[in-house]
Design an enzyme around this catalytic site. Sequence first.
Site, mmCIF file in Angstrom:
data_model
loop_
_atom_site.group_PDB
_atom_site.id
_atom_site.type_symbol
_atom_site.label_atom_id
_atom_site.label_comp_id
_atom_site.label_asym_id
_atom_site.label_seq_id
_atom_site.Cartn_x
_atom_site.Cartn_y
_atom_site.Cartn_z
ATOM 1 N N GLU A 52 26.619 10.684 8.994
ATOM 2 C CA GLU A 52 26.361 11.901 8.211
ATOM 3 C C GLU A 52 25.517 11.544 6.993
ATOM 4 O O GLU A 52 25.562 10.416 6.528
ATOM 5 C CB GLU A 52 27.683 12.475 7.661
ATOM 6 C CG GLU A 52 28.678 12.891 8.704
ATOM 7 C CD GLU A 52 29.998 13.352 8.063
ATOM 8 O OE1 GLU A 52 30.156 13.237 6.830
ATOM 9 O OE2 GLU A 52 30.851 13.822 8.819
ATOM 10 N N LYS B 135 24.844 11.181 3.147
ATOM 11 C CA LYS B 135 25.706 11.072 1.970
ATOM 12 C C LYS B 135 25.027 11.842 0.850
ATOM 13 O O LYS B 135 23.985 11.431 0.333
ATOM 14 C CB LYS B 135 25.895 9.606 1.579
ATOM 15 C CG LYS B 135 26.818 9.426 0.377
ATOM 16 C CD LYS B 135 27.180 7.969 0.245
ATOM 17 C CE LYS B 135 27.921 7.590 -1.002
ATOM 18 N NZ LYS B 135 28.199 8.535 -2.023
ATOM 19 N N ASP C 21 24.462 13.414 -2.816
ATOM 20 C CA ASP C 21 24.739 12.883 -4.137
ATOM 21 C C ASP C 21 25.086 14.030 -5.078
ATOM 22 O O ASP C 21 24.223 14.662 -5.665
ATOM 23 C CB ASP C 21 23.508 12.121 -4.639
ATOM 24 C CG ASP C 21 23.871 11.184 -5.766
ATOM 25 O OD1 ASP C 21 25.080 10.993 -6.002
ATOM 26 O OD2 ASP C 21 22.960 10.639 -6.394
ATOM 27 N N TYR D 202 32.359 18.360 4.534
ATOM 28 C CA TYR D 202 32.237 17.315 5.553
ATOM 29 C C TYR D 202 33.574 16.708 5.954
ATOM 30 O O TYR D 202 33.618 15.769 6.727
ATOM 31 C CB TYR D 202 31.317 16.190 5.075
ATOM 32 C CG TYR D 202 31.597 15.735 3.657
ATOM 33 C CD1 TYR D 202 32.803 15.121 3.327
ATOM 34 C CD2 TYR D 202 30.656 15.927 2.656
ATOM 35 C CE1 TYR D 202 33.066 14.722 2.036
ATOM 36 C CE2 TYR D 202 30.917 15.532 1.349
ATOM 37 C CZ TYR D 202 32.123 14.930 1.050
ATOM 38 O OH TYR D 202 32.392 14.537 -0.229
ATOM 39 N N LYS E 131 24.337 2.672 1.583
ATOM 40 C CA LYS E 131 23.504 3.300 0.560
ATOM 41 C C LYS E 131 22.064 2.787 0.632
ATOM 42 O O LYS E 131 21.828 1.604 0.848
ATOM 43 C CB LYS E 131 24.092 3.028 -0.827
ATOM 44 C CG LYS E 131 25.511 3.580 -0.960
ATOM 45 C CD LYS E 131 25.659 4.437 -2.184
ATOM 46 C CE LYS E 131 26.450 3.767 -3.247
ATOM 47 N NZ LYS E 131 26.536 4.501 -4.482
ATOM 48 N N CYS F 234 17.521 -5.345 -38.650
ATOM 49 C CA CYS F 234 16.886 -4.127 -38.147
ATOM 50 C C CYS F 234 15.368 -4.214 -38.319
ATOM 51 O O CYS F 234 14.892 -4.494 -39.419
ATOM 52 C CB CYS F 234 17.433 -2.914 -38.897
ATOM 53 S SG CYS F 234 16.601 -1.385 -38.433
ATOM 54 N N CYS G 190 14.355 -1.438 -41.144
ATOM 55 C CA CYS G 190 14.742 -1.468 -42.556
ATOM 56 C C CYS G 190 15.224 -2.836 -43.019
ATOM 57 O O CYS G 190 15.538 -3.017 -44.190
ATOM 58 C CB CYS G 190 15.812 -0.421 -42.832
ATOM 59 S SG CYS G 190 17.390 -0.813 -42.075
ATOM 60 N N CYS H 205 22.399 -0.832 -36.365
ATOM 61 C CA CYS H 205 21.927 -0.958 -37.731
ATOM 62 C C CYS H 205 22.886 -0.105 -38.558
ATOM 63 O O CYS H 205 22.962 1.101 -38.369
ATOM 64 C CB CYS H 205 20.498 -0.432 -37.851
ATOM 65 S SG CYS H 205 20.028 -0.191 -39.566
ATOM 66 N N CYS I 160 18.416 4.030 -42.949
ATOM 67 C CA CYS I 160 17.336 3.385 -42.193
ATOM 68 C C CYS I 160 16.335 4.449 -41.735
ATOM 69 O O CYS I 160 16.720 5.442 -41.127
ATOM 70 C CB CYS I 160 17.946 2.660 -40.991
ATOM 71 S SG CYS I 160 16.740 2.156 -39.765
HETATM 72 S S1 IVH Z 1 33.769 11.203 3.165
HETATM 73 C C1 IVH Z 1 37.860 9.516 3.024
HETATM 74 N N1 IVH Z 1 31.358 12.105 3.661
HETATM 75 O O1 IVH Z 1 30.642 10.035 -1.536
HETATM 76 C C2 IVH Z 1 36.416 9.877 3.045
HETATM 77 N N2 IVH Z 1 31.895 11.524 1.421
HETATM 78 O O2 IVH Z 1 31.162 7.340 -2.407
HETATM 79 C C3 IVH Z 1 35.928 10.355 1.744
HETATM 80 N N3 IVH Z 1 30.085 11.911 -0.192
HETATM 81 O O3 IVH Z 1 33.852 10.676 -2.827
HETATM 82 C C4 IVH Z 1 34.597 10.881 1.647
HETATM 83 N N4 IVH Z 1 28.628 12.720 1.240
HETATM 84 O O4 IVH Z 1 32.050 12.518 -2.994
HETATM 85 C C5 IVH Z 1 32.208 11.645 2.719
HETATM 86 N N5 IVH Z 1 29.273 12.955 4.238
HETATM 87 C C6 IVH Z 1 30.114 12.505 3.295
HETATM 88 C C7 IVH Z 1 29.749 12.409 1.934
HETATM 89 C C8 IVH Z 1 30.674 11.895 1.032
HETATM 90 C C9 IVH Z 1 28.855 12.420 -0.023
HETATM 91 C C10 IVH Z 1 30.639 11.450 -1.478
HETATM 92 C C11 IVH Z 1 32.065 11.865 -1.760
HETATM 93 C C12 IVH Z 1 32.823 10.588 -1.876
HETATM 94 C C13 IVH Z 1 31.754 9.630 -2.284
HETATM 95 C C14 IVH Z 1 32.142 8.207 -1.976
#
Ligand code: IVH
Length: 669
Positions: free
Chosen positions: A114, A116, A118, A226, A314, A408, A411, A426, A431
């Site tokens: 899936e 991830k 942010d 998710y 990541k 600093c 000053c 400082c 200053c």
């Molecule tokens: S699953 C037990 N799925 O990433 C599983 N998390 O670094 C818990 N996040 O706290 C999370 N996309 O806030 C899951 N497709 C995804 C996600 C996801 C973003 C975030 C979530 C989690 C954090 C962990």
Amino acid sequence: MTYAEAKERVVRLREDLQRHDELYYRQNSPEISDQEYDRLKKELAELEERFPSLQDTNSPTRQVGDDRAEGFETYRHREPMMSLDNTYSEEELKSFFQRVQKLFPSKNCAFLVEPKLDGVAVSLTYEKGRLVRAVTRGNGVEGDNITKNVQTIEEIPHRLAGSGWPEVMEVRGEIFMTFAEFSRINAEREKNGQALYANPRNLAAGTVKLLDAREVAQRDLQIVLYGLGYLSDEVFAEQAKIAPKLWEWGLPVADWTHLAGDFEEAWNAIQELDELRRTLPFPTDGAVLKLNDRDLQREAGATAKAPRWAIAYKFSAEQAETVVEEIVVQVGRTGAVTPVANLRPVLLAGTTVSRATLHNRDEIERKDVRLGDTVVVEKAGEIIPAVVRVVIDKRPQESEPYAFPTHCPECGTELVRLPGEAATRCPNLSCPAQVRRRLRHFASRVCLDIEGLGEAVVDQLVDRGMVKDLADLYDLQAEDLERLEKFARKSSENLVRAIDQSREKELWRLVHGLGIQHVGATAAKDLVRHFKSLDRLANADESELAELHGVGDVMARSIVTYFANEQNRELLARLKARGLKWEEGDDGKETTNGPLQGKTFVLTGTLPHHTREEATALIEKAGGKVTSSVTKKTDYLLAGTDAGSKLTKAQKLGITIIEENDLLKLTKT
Ligand code: IVH
């Protein structure tokens, strides 16, 4: 590495990680990229593994971050919200696959890939198909009740569509913001002279924690679901079946996922996502891989903070190599001295980078960054580019370790470092570098809003020694200003008039304008609403401040420190003598002789007929006071439905618990 060295490093890493956690989760303004943070955490985990006697259950490696904030009621998740282990390496990802496969040798383990997202994690609870609550992750066990804010997100159904949903269901997902919305809000903030958010994640996190849902409604938040927490009936056998079902029930889900039968397939899907994400309108920082079979997930179980059946891969921040041409230090408004590397310009993540932060003295020493060094710089999101490491092979022979200035640069005052602080400061409040920054802030739109007193004018006033502190502004005469560049009679008179008029501006603007660390505009308003006079605020004690709605320990300490400083006290006396507004007129909200005079209330849960603001107004009108946390000094806890931990605490302390209709009786004279 000797044991003693490891111990020293472990202590330092824990302190640093705690600080970065605070910046990321509570203040939503991280200093370092996620990748740099993850690197520090990994280094700590490795040291703890090599030197087991250094292990500690309170170590950041064993805990999930805590996003709980002042002003919200906390709520216990029915099932904890876990974090995820993460990796940046293909090798480690492969080991994860092999580890899980080894747990179930007779099965063919499939994994769902899936995106991830942010943003900020949230747990929505639906009961009998109705949305009853939205709670942040908090510390994983209990989080903040942000239902009112989440209800402003259009895509979230208040009632589920279709049928077949469990009677009670916790659905988990991520609240986020698009790049376009992020830019729109930041552009507006820039126009108003407000501090900018570093990236869409921080803005999304800051938004869900606003105390006024009407403000939240003005920003476009989005959500993708998710996962699941507690379910009263287990209706899902496979991870891959969750999203399609949630979609049927009207919940927004990711429109890209991939069910992979083996590692190669998963890796290909991740590559595809890495390409795709560059075109997506919202931020994604990786892929999440989840074992598809939910029974096997349960069997695999979890460590103290993360499941063993899932992992986040990541994407690395973009990096480039360049040369350090100069190291300079900058002095901020509060005197914090930040070292910055001036770099040979290099193209990175679509922009030319010629400066990178070196954070603080310890970081320069740890990375041993020297003049002339070739360094790797990294840029993640909107975070200021940072120097990650030195390429030692390319170091010029005659190079010397960088000597951090002892005085600093502006000053000449000797720099200090307070115990427990990463920043070198400082200490000279006069200053010029600090005065310049403080004046710019004071005159900005969000403070005294003095038209015509922009950066260029401030710089000239300070550089020519015409203004040495905020109070000097009020002694300026039109004739003095005429000496400035681009100033004539008329513009000088206009500026003097604008400065003069600022004396009458609302008190919260002055409180904000003083530039007390951690006190933003909202806090300044809260403080003024409570104290109504600058003298009363200046004399408040730390515990009274910390009890106030929206203040908290860190801000309380900072306020007390500010007013305890002799130089600040003198400045205030000078400002007062120049006729600045010092008291806020009574707006009729509080009275001094009502039936609740001297009584302290705490509110929890949802009231049947009044909002919290309305109940607070009723109490204040009757002479009572509302605070945010239950202590021995609390007289009444006003509890509605869904009351959380405050109710338990009040019961323990034997505090009188009342309901809405009791309050109505109490407020009647
Ligand atoms: S699953 C037990 N799925 O990433 C599983 N998390 O670094 C818990 N996040 O706290 C999370 N996309 O806030 C899951 N497709 C995804 C996600 C996801 C973003 C975030 C979530 C989690 C954090 C962990």
